[in-house]
Design a protein around this motif. Structure first.
Motif, PDB file in Angstrom:
ATOM      1  N   PHE A 253      12.633  -3.451  -4.849  1.00  0.00           N
ATOM      2  CA  PHE A 253      10.986  -2.653  -4.773  1.00  0.00           C
ATOM      3  C   PHE A 253       9.927  -3.215  -5.366  1.00  0.00           C
ATOM      4  N   ASP A 254      10.097  -4.707  -5.297  1.00  0.00           N
ATOM      5  CA  ASP A 254       9.384  -5.617  -6.168  1.00  0.00           C
ATOM      6  C   ASP A 254       7.779  -5.585  -5.447  1.00  0.00           C
ATOM      7  N   ASP A 255       7.692  -5.615  -4.136  1.00  0.00           N
ATOM      8  CA  ASP A 255       6.590  -5.321  -3.452  1.00  0.00           C
ATOM      9  C   ASP A 255       5.647  -4.158  -3.440  1.00  0.00           C
ATOM     10  N   LEU A 256       6.303  -2.971  -4.227  1.00  0.00           N
ATOM     11  CA  LEU A 256       5.839  -1.686  -3.921  1.00  0.00           C
ATOM     12  C   LEU A 256       4.922  -1.478  -5.179  1.00  0.00           C
ATOM     13  N   THR A 257       3.899  -2.271  -5.353  1.00  0.00           N
ATOM     14  CA  THR A 257       2.898  -2.071  -6.376  1.00  0.00           C
ATOM     15  C   THR A 257       2.142  -1.013  -6.328  1.00  0.00           C
ATOM     16  N   GLY A 258       1.882  -0.355  -5.166  1.00  0.00           N
ATOM     17  CA  GLY A 258       1.170   0.819  -5.213  1.00  0.00           C
ATOM     18  C   GLY A 258       1.716   2.244  -5.183  1.00  0.00           C
ATOM     19  N   LEU A 259       3.126   2.160  -5.473  1.00  0.00           N
ATOM     20  CA  LEU A 259       3.871   3.342  -5.259  1.00  0.00           C
ATOM     21  C   LEU A 259       3.562   4.263  -6.092  1.00  0.00           C
ATOM     22  N   HIS A 260       3.468   5.707  -5.693  1.00  0.00           N
ATOM     23  CA  HIS A 260       3.104   6.638  -6.608  1.00  0.00           C
ATOM     24  C   HIS A 260       4.354   7.674  -6.671  1.00  0.00           C
ATOM     25  N   PHE A 261       5.100   7.585  -5.850  1.00  0.00           N
ATOM     26  CA  PHE A 261       6.283   8.619  -5.768  1.00  0.00           C
ATOM     27  C   PHE A 261       7.455   8.038  -5.166  1.00  0.00           C
ATOM     28  N   ILE A 262       8.606   8.307  -5.693  1.00  0.00           N
ATOM     29  CA  ILE A 262       9.752   7.836  -4.789  1.00  0.00           C
ATOM     30  C   ILE A 262      10.969   8.869  -5.530  1.00  0.00           C
ATOM     31  N   THR A 263      11.599   8.988  -4.053  1.00  0.00           N
ATOM     32  CA  THR A 263      12.916   9.910  -4.423  1.00  0.00           C
ATOM     33  C   THR A 263      14.060   9.247  -3.877  1.00  0.00           C
ATOM     34  N   LEU A 264      15.294   9.294  -4.897  1.00  0.00           N
ATOM     35  CA  LEU A 264      16.440   8.577  -4.399  1.00  0.00           C
ATOM     36  C   LEU A 264      17.635   9.507  -4.776  1.00  0.00           C
ATOM     37  N   ASP A 265      17.292  10.671  -4.728  1.00  0.00           N
ATOM     38  CA  ASP A 265      18.111  11.845  -4.923  1.00  0.00           C
ATOM     39  C   ASP A 265      19.370  11.829  -3.962  1.00  0.00           C
TER      40      ASP A 265
ATOM     41  N   SER B 266       0.747  -1.284   0.028  1.00  0.00           N
ATOM     42  CA  SER B 266       0.030   0.102   0.048  1.00  0.00           C
ATOM     43  C   SER B 266       0.792   1.268   0.043  1.00  0.00           C
ATOM     44  N   LEU B 267       2.003   0.987   0.035  1.00  0.00           N
ATOM     45  CA  LEU B 267       2.813   2.258   0.255  1.00  0.00           C
ATOM     46  C   LEU B 267       2.790   3.279  -1.213  1.00  0.00           C
ATOM     47  N   LYS B 268       2.434   4.617  -0.917  1.00  0.00           N
ATOM     48  CA  LYS B 268       2.522   5.511  -2.090  1.00  0.00           C
ATOM     49  C   LYS B 268       3.670   6.551  -2.089  1.00  0.00           C
ATOM     50  N   SER B 269       4.391   6.754  -0.978  1.00  0.00           N
ATOM     51  CA  SER B 269       5.560   7.506  -1.321  1.00  0.00           C
ATOM     52  C   SER B 269       6.721   6.816  -0.387  1.00  0.00           C
ATOM     53  N   LEU B 270       7.901   7.116  -1.205  1.00  0.00           N
ATOM     54  CA  LEU B 270       9.283   6.381  -0.487  1.00  0.00           C
ATOM     55  C   LEU B 270      10.173   7.342  -0.652  1.00  0.00           C
ATOM     56  N   TYR B 271      10.938   7.652   0.474  1.00  0.00           N
ATOM     57  CA  TYR B 271      12.067   8.617   0.552  1.00  0.00           C
ATOM     58  C   TYR B 271      13.268   7.939   0.896  1.00  0.00           C
ATOM     59  N   LEU B 272      14.538   8.011  -0.027  1.00  0.00           N
ATOM     60  CA  LEU B 272      15.749   7.259   0.180  1.00  0.00           C
ATOM     61  C   LEU B 272      16.702   8.494  -0.155  1.00  0.00           C
ATOM     62  N   THR B 273      16.640   9.674  -0.133  1.00  0.00           N
ATOM     63  CA  THR B 273      17.459  10.609  -0.296  1.00  0.00           C
ATOM     64  C   THR B 273      18.714  10.576   0.720  1.00  0.00           C
ATOM     65  N   ASN B 274      19.947  11.037   0.171  1.00  0.00           N
ATOM     66  CA  ASN B 274      21.004  11.165   1.059  1.00  0.00           C
ATOM     67  C   ASN B 274      21.424  10.190   1.712  1.00  0.00           C
ATOM     68  N   ASN B 275      21.516   9.040   1.228  1.00  0.00           N
ATOM     69  CA  ASN B 275      22.361   7.745   1.740  1.00  0.00           C
ATOM     70  C   ASN B 275      23.370   7.407   0.834  1.00  0.00           C
ATOM     71  N   ASN B 276      24.143   6.310   1.235  1.00  0.00           N
ATOM     72  CA  ASN B 276      25.366   6.085   0.488  1.00  0.00           C
ATOM     73  C   ASN B 276      25.339   4.326   0.022  1.00  0.00           C
ATOM     74  N   ILE B 277      24.091   4.154  -0.696  1.00  0.00           N
ATOM     75  CA  ILE B 277      23.870   2.887  -1.127  1.00  0.00           C
ATOM     76  C   ILE B 277      24.721   2.508  -2.168  1.00  0.00           C
ATOM     77  N   TYR B 278      25.456   1.379  -1.969  1.00  0.00           N
ATOM     78  CA  TYR B 278      26.559   0.953  -3.092  1.00  0.00           C
ATOM     79  C   TYR B 278      25.902   0.027  -4.079  1.00  0.00           C
ATOM     80  N   HIS B 279      24.701  -0.651  -3.835  1.00  0.00           N
ATOM     81  CA  HIS B 279      23.884  -1.587  -4.702  1.00  0.00           C
ATOM     82  C   HIS B 279      22.429  -1.786  -4.372  1.00  0.00           C
ATOM     83  N   LEU B 280      21.899  -1.368  -5.424  1.00  0.00           N
ATOM     84  CA  LEU B 280      20.306  -1.703  -5.233  1.00  0.00           C
ATOM     85  C   LEU B 280      19.985  -3.010  -5.911  1.00  0.00           C
TER      86      LEU B 280
END
Length: 969
Positions: free
Chosen positions: A601-613, A582-596
């Protein structure tokens, strides 16, 4: 190179497809992504020319903001191309001049904001065409006067704001607005008005709100009925305005009169005017002691039985006794005591007669504590609903501190220094719904602190120093919907720390010290939680092997995981976001992820907005299929991720994507087919991306500048990485559209021909090709060039070319007759004169060109010799190409023309020159014939080499052939 070739070959097909979906842009403006080409912002541009800023906007524009630009002039007819404008903001620029017809044809404009500029003068006709205008702001300019009739065309104007100018003539203002029959708000604060005197003009009857604060009013000076229709009159901060200025004025329609920081004595004002006493704000009127307050209350009680709001803020009140407000009429609304000097309010005993009061504001005072109110004499304010102690210096709150307000629903204790909150401080507040304790110094919350607050819905504890949530802290808060614990030092929750939060919907935990997410903590509100804020904690995973902490949060719609400290969320486990359907918005900005992970994100079928800035480290290679299930995504922010490749395999499933922000990445090209796979895309931001201005992007360039379907933000300002003066939208692409079909066919045919013919030529012309190679070497050798310049000064008289099978004749016959018998010729023989260790070809070339003549001793063996053939060809070059008579042919045996015809060079020589035939022993007189032969050969050798000399017969001798070839050292 292969990709470029593919693009060039398929350019015709792709150009046809481009017409289906392509991009558009504006040089200095950005369209609101969801406005359907109606709202535009032109902010922080360097352009100084107004028409240049808006020249490419569509006529459909309705809302336009032009702010923070170096514009100083609006010329005539600037907006004629935008006839549908309804809201126009031209604020915070350097505007000084507006031409007479600047706003021509803006018949539908309803709102015009010209605030924060340098406008000192206005043309009388500047607003002529704005007949639909309802709102006009000229705030913060340098206007000193208004031209006559300036507002005459604005018959629909309802709000006129001219605060923060230098206007001083109120009569001219009144005249300019007198005919505006719809004007309801006029703001003249922060000007230089000294009075409200006017001639024969009156304010329109529609005017109900008049702000004249912060001027230099000495008197009002207006007719008695001039303010007769005003409902709200603000005269505050006119420090020299006195009470007598109101004498005789009709103020009976005033619903709110503000007199803060004036010289008006309110008691005197109430005695000499017909203003409703309950409609005067007494804040900032100098009522700073009990005597003045009691006098006011007595007067108020005479004039009115009840008063809705009593404003006493900013009066410097230091103390309130039980008698201070004793004589005041009943207050049914709000008592404002803010911005005074109160150090204590006790248990509000001074309100012992105000049982109907609903709201008390004691903000911005000097309170240091809220004492316990457990005594029997405590006044009960049963109707009190809202109580605010914000912006004080409160350190502690005692037990039962609010016993006087058992029915309060909103309690604001935020922005203090509360370090101690008694366990029973909130006791008895059973109807409390909103509690603000944020921005204090609380370190602990006790298990019984909120025991009586069963109806609490919003609890804000942000920015305190809480480190642990103990068991049972929120046990009784079953109706709580919003809990804000952000900005604390929470490291963990005890096992039952969140027990009881059965209705929690919004949970803010940002800015704490959480290092992990324990899914068991959230099981109590797994069916209610919609917002979870975990940004700026210390959450970090060292491997991919974890179970999802959100698996049971079936209703969660907003999740924030931004900026984990200190290193960021370096690993995003593939199972971390499982269960968030049911997630609509996901914020992951300003992290140091070296591998996605591709399935993150397979289960986020209802997502409308995501920021990976700015979420990843260095160059990011997004895995194909990473967004495969995000088919409902409408906005994607992937700024500054280090994305190197934008591909259909990664982004192709985002069929509902409306807004894509790709700026500050490192890809040098964007395939058009990847963009075409996003059919609902309307907004594309690729600023600060080094797109190469090469044929690799020629189709992208064409896509970005055609037909209005996708807005490419500031496309016309995107530079070419290799030359900032060139722009991406118009770099030269002519060479990219050359039809290569013919060239590719010819080149392919040529290659096939060469592969077919080369084997045949090799078989048929092997020796000739080999000869050609040696001749080619000889032709370009330095020795050739040097020796060809020599003529008579040669090292040898003759070079003898012969086959090894004829060596006996050469040694026994030729040498004795040319080097002996008084002839004294110097001959060059290979076995005697060739330089050891030197290449054979170089020796042959040297021998030919260091000898005046070349004598070829021709026999059948000679004709079959590879090396002899090379020697005669080199000599014949000198004969034909250099026009030197250097070649002598000597035939040792009879050779027919048919046999010689295969040797093109030799036959050509025989046709041009005579040759010598060795007389064999079978001739009639062999001795005489041989003597004649030697005499003719000697004479030929002595003759000059120029062809213009008399032709002589020559004789040749072979070098040893390939079957006995030259022996290499």
């Amino acid at each position: 190179m292969a990709s470029v070739t593919y693009q060039l070959l398929s350019v015709t097909v792709v150009l046809g497809a481009v017409q289906l979906i392509s991009g558009y842009s504006f040089k200095n403006c950005i369209e609101d992504p969801y406005s359907n080409q109606q709202s535009f912002n032109c902010i922080r541009r360097k352009e100084k020319n107004m028409p240049a800023i808006i020249k490419d906007l569509p006529p459909s524009a309705v809302n336009l903001t032009i702010s923070i630009n170096p514009i100083w002039h609006i010329p005539n007819r600037s907006f004629v191309r935008l006839p549908n404008l309804q809201d126009l903001r031209i604020d915070q620029n350097h505007l000084r001049r507006i031409d007479e017809f600047a706003f021509q044809d803006l018949h539908q404009l309803k709102s015009l904001n010209l605030s924060c500029n340098n406008i000192s003068e206005l043309n009388p006709s500047v607003f002529k065409d704005l007949r639909s205008l309802t709102f006009l702001s000229l705030t913060n300019n340098t206007l000193k006067r208004l031209p006559e009739g300036i507002f005459s065309p604005l018959l629909n104007l309802t709000t006129l704001i001219m605060r923060q100018n230098f206007l001083s003539n109120f009569s001219a203002i009144a005249e300019s607005v007198s005919h505006l029959r719809n004007l309801s708000v006029l703001d003249l604060c922060f000007n230089n008005l000294t009075s409200l005197s006017h001639s024969n003009f009156s304010l329109p009857k529609s005017l109900t709100t008049l702000y004249i604060c912060r001027n230099n009013l000495l008197k009002l000076g207006c007719k008695d009925s001039f303010l007769g229709f005003i409902h709200l009159l603000d005269l505050s901060y006119n420090s020299r305005l006195q009470s007598m200025a109101f004498q005789g004025l009709d103020l009976k329609h005033i619903n709110y009169l503000r007199l803060r920081s004036t010289s008006v004595k309110v008691v005197e004002l109430l005695n000499i005017s017909n203003v409703n006493a309950g409609h005067v704000d007494f804040s900032g009127t100098g009522l700073n002691n009990d005597t003045l307050l009691m006098e006011l209350c007595r007067l108020l009680s005479i004039k009115v039985k009840r008063i809705t709001n009593l404003g006493l803020g900013g009066n410097g009140i230091e103390n309130l006794t039980n008698d201070t407000l004793h004589y005041c009429p009943n207050i049914t609304g709000t008592l404002d005591l803010s911005r005074n000097d109160l150090k204590s309010t006790g248990c509000l005993e001074f309100l012992n007669k105000q049982e109907y009061i609903k709201s008390i504001n004691v903000e911005h005072n000097h309170l240091t504590s809220l004492q316990s109110c457990k005594t029997q004499n405590t006044v009960l304010l049963n109707n009190l609903e809202e109580l605010s102690y914000r912006y004080n210096r409160i350190l502690s709150v005692g037990a039962c501190a609010f016993n006087y307000a058992p029915n309060v629903t909103t309690l604001k204790l935020n922005i203090n220094t509360i370090a101690y909150l008694d366990i029973n401080a909130l006791k008895g507040l059973t109807r409390l719904e909103t509690l603000r304790l944020d921005n204090n110094l609380l370190t602990d919350l006790f298990s019984f602190t909120f025991n009586d607050n069963h109806n609490l819905k919003i609890l804000n504890l942000r920015n305190n120093r809480i480190s642990v949530i103990f068991n049972g802290t929120f046990r009784s808060l079953s109706n709580l919907t919003t809990l804000d614990l952000g900005g604390n030092k929470i490291t963990y929750f005890q096992p039952s720390g969140l027990e009881g939060l059965k209705s929690l919907s919004k949970f803010y935990l940002d800015g704490n010290n959480l290092k992990q997410i324990d899914s068991s903590l959230y099981r109590v509100f797994q069916d209610t939680l919609t917002v979870l804020d975990l940004q700026s904690n210390q959450i970090r995973f060292l491997n991919d092997e974890i179970s999802s902490p959100f698996i049971n949060l079936s209703r969660l719609s907003d999740l924030k995981l931004d900026g984990q400290r200190p290193f960021g969320l370096t690993v995003l486990p593939s199972t971390f976001l499982r269960g968030l359907h049911s997630l609509k918005s996901l914020y992951l900005t300003n992290n140091n992820i070296y591998h996605l992970a591709p399935d993150a994100f397979d289960d986020l079928t209802g997502l409308h907005f995501i920021t990976l800035d700015n979420c990843c480290v260095g160059v990011t290679n997004l895995q194909p299929g990473i967004f495969k299930n995000l088919r409902n995504l409408t906005k994607l922010i992937v700024e500054n991720m280090g994305i190197q490749n934008f591909s259909k395999e990664v982004f192709g499933n985002l069929t509902k994507l409306h807004t894509l922000q790709l700026n500050r990445n490192v890809m040098q090209s964007i395939p058009v087919d990847a963009l075409q796979s996003l059919p609902n895309l309307h907004y594309l931001d690729i600023r600060n991306t080094p797109l190469s201005c090469t044929c690799e992007n020629n189709i992208l360039q064409n896509w970005t500048v055609k037909n209005p379907h996708v807005q490419v933000v500031y496309l016309y300002n995107l530079p070419c990485p290799n030359d900032a003066k060139l722009k991406f939208y118009n770099f030269d692409t002519k060479v990219c559209y050359i039809d290569l079909g013919e060239y590719l066919f010819l080149s392919t045919a040529g290659v096939i021909f060469l592969f077919t013919v080369t084997p045949l030529l090799y078989v048929k012309l092997y020796w000739k090709m080999k000869y050609g190679y040696y001749v080619f070497r000889s032709w370009f050798s330095e020795q050739w060039r040097i020796l060809s310049e020599k003529d008579e000064n040669c090292k040898y008289d003759a070079f003898i070319s012969y086959n090894s099978s004829d060596e006996q004749w050469v040694m026994e016959q030729l040498m004795p007759n040319l080097e002996g018998n008084g002839s004294s010729f110097k001959l060059c023989l290979h076995h005697r004169d060739f330089e050891l260790g030197r290449d054979i070809v170089d020796n042959i070339v040297s021998a030919v060109y260091s000898s005046r003549k070349t004598i070829c001793v021709v026999s059948r063996n000679f004709l079959r010799s590879e090396w002899c053939s090379l020697e005669i060809q080199l000599a014949s070059y000198r004969l034909f190409d250099e026009h030197r008579d250097v070649l002598l042919l000597v035939f040792l045996e009879e050779i027919s023309q048919r046999q010689v015809s295969s040797y093109h060079r030799m036959r050509k020589v025989m046709l041009k020159k005579t040759y010598l035939q060795w007389p064999g022993s079978d001739c009639t007189n062999p001795t005489q014939a041989q003597e004649l032969f030697w005499n003719q050969l000697r004479r030929a050798v002595r003759s000059g080499s120029r062809l213009e000399t008399e032709e002589e017969t020559g004789n040749f001798e072979t070098h040893t052939s390939d079957e006995n070839g030259y022996l290499l050292p």
